[in-house]
Design a protein around this motif. Sequence first.
Motif: not given
Length: 267
Positions: A26-28, A217-218, A224-226, A229-232
């Motif tokens: 959502e932040l992304g 912003h981009m 944020w989206w990276l 992916a880093a969490v799992p």
Amino acid sequence: MYRFLLTRQWVILTLLGLALIPTMIELGFWQFHKHEHRVEQNALISRNLDAQPVPVTDLTSAGHTVPRSDYWRTVTATGTFDTEHEVVVRRRTSDDDRIGVHVLTPLDLKDGGTVLVNRGWVPAAPNQTSFPDVPPAPRGEVTVTGRLKADETTGSSGIKDLAGLPERQVMLINSEQQSQLLSRKVLGGYIEQTEPVPSGDLPEQIARPDDSSIGPHMAYAVQWWLFVAAVPVGWIILVRREKRDREEAAAENATADAPEQPEPASA
């Protein structure tokens, strides 16, 4: 083998990771939408600044709210400056971030009506209660060219409209407020003057709005989206490390608990 995942520590860690994933997604998207808004605004600024100048009365009238589609449109107005009712707008910065005021002068139009003109920035008086030294506006009939802007409000600008200010000092550029003070109709919005250019250094005219920078912003959205992916990936690495450490600890314990072999008797 993986029964440790049912321990309190690992359940909390797993739930925390699952909660972080949608939050960071959502932040992304929040940053991505801000990027889209900036790109759209840049296009609007460029398009409106490049449009042919039109009389200000073609785009606004008394009590009119300037729509976003008309922000920064180049407009012209012909009339006479009413310097007697000139005010200054407090807490405004110059292009090099000096604190001062904007000079707001009513222009009585040749064809009737009044429009507010932001003539630019000047330093504030040393004593905040005093009216600053403001270069006089041109006398007689004058044609002003500038960018059309919408009325400022606390909601749109974030500037608190303070009460009890010294005479001829305001916090916001607002046509309705000035209409009440002038006791006559004032066109909605105001003109950010670009012509005529002052003969001296002051007032400093407001710089052309930036229509080229898209901001970070981009990059923040991708960041944020990276993280998502880093969490799992990080969770899997931690699980494998925990499994390996437990297996090594179990092997060491098994070796330590094994009975010692008796030494063979000597002949």
